[in-house]
Design a protein around this motif. Structure first.
Motif, mmCIF file in Angstrom:
data_model
loop_
_atom_site.group_PDB
_atom_site.id
_atom_site.type_symbol
_atom_site.label_atom_id
_atom_site.label_comp_id
_atom_site.label_asym_id
_atom_site.label_seq_id
_atom_site.Cartn_x
_atom_site.Cartn_y
_atom_site.Cartn_z
ATOM 1 N N HIS A 131 0.796 -1.308 -0.002
ATOM 2 C CA HIS A 131 0.025 -0.054 0.033
ATOM 3 C C HIS A 131 0.852 1.173 0.017
ATOM 4 O O HIS A 131 2.047 1.113 0.291
ATOM 5 C CB HIS A 131 -0.957 -0.100 1.077
ATOM 6 N N VAL B 126 -3.913 -10.097 -1.857
ATOM 7 C CA VAL B 126 -4.872 -9.813 -2.813
ATOM 8 C C VAL B 126 -4.876 -11.189 -3.585
ATOM 9 O O VAL B 126 -3.998 -12.008 -3.514
ATOM 10 C CB VAL B 126 -4.261 -8.816 -3.941
ATOM 11 N N ASP C 255 -8.618 -6.847 -2.735
ATOM 12 C CA ASP C 255 -8.175 -7.091 -1.331
ATOM 13 C C ASP C 255 -8.833 -8.101 -0.738
ATOM 14 O O ASP C 255 -9.932 -8.051 -0.450
ATOM 15 C CB ASP C 255 -8.111 -5.780 -0.723
ATOM 16 N N THR D 219 -7.801 -9.059 2.481
ATOM 17 C CA THR D 219 -7.588 -8.959 3.946
ATOM 18 C C THR D 219 -8.762 -9.489 4.842
ATOM 19 O O THR D 219 -8.634 -10.346 5.601
ATOM 20 C CB THR D 219 -7.332 -7.518 4.208
#
Length: 100
Positions: A40, A48, A71, A73
């Motif tokens: 980032h 990802v 993404d 996460t």
């Protein structure tokens, strides 16, 4: 200065990504869905999943790549919580079984 996908990718993924580009994208015109990490703007690394496609000119010559990137996460965190729950549940079951 333009930023490439390799600029956004931690070095530990470069060899794997090069192999995917060579063995899938340049060969078939696209890649299978795969996972890696990106960096980032603030320097944090996050997971990802992506599929990469080959961009070509009118003559079919490669001109670059494009893809769909997601993404993951939150998904990975949810999967970790489920694994932890199942592990705790299995351990609790063993404790109950031994007490009888």
């Amino acid at each position: 200065r333009q930023i490439s996908f390799m600029d956004l990718t931690p070095k530990k993924w470069h060899a794997m990504e090069g192999k995917i580009l060579e063995e899938q994208v340049l060969k078939w015109g696209y890649s299978d869905l795969y996972e890696k990490e990106y960096i980032h703007k603030d320097g944090t690394v996050f997971p990802v999943e992506l599929t990469v496609y080959l961009a070509q000119d009118e003559d079919g010559n490669p001109t670059g790549f494009w893809g769909f990137i997601r993404d993951i996460t939150e998904r990975q965190e949810a999967e970790r919580r489920v694994r932890d729950f199942l592990k705790d549940f299995a351990e609790a079951g063993r404790r109950v079984e031994y007490q009888t």
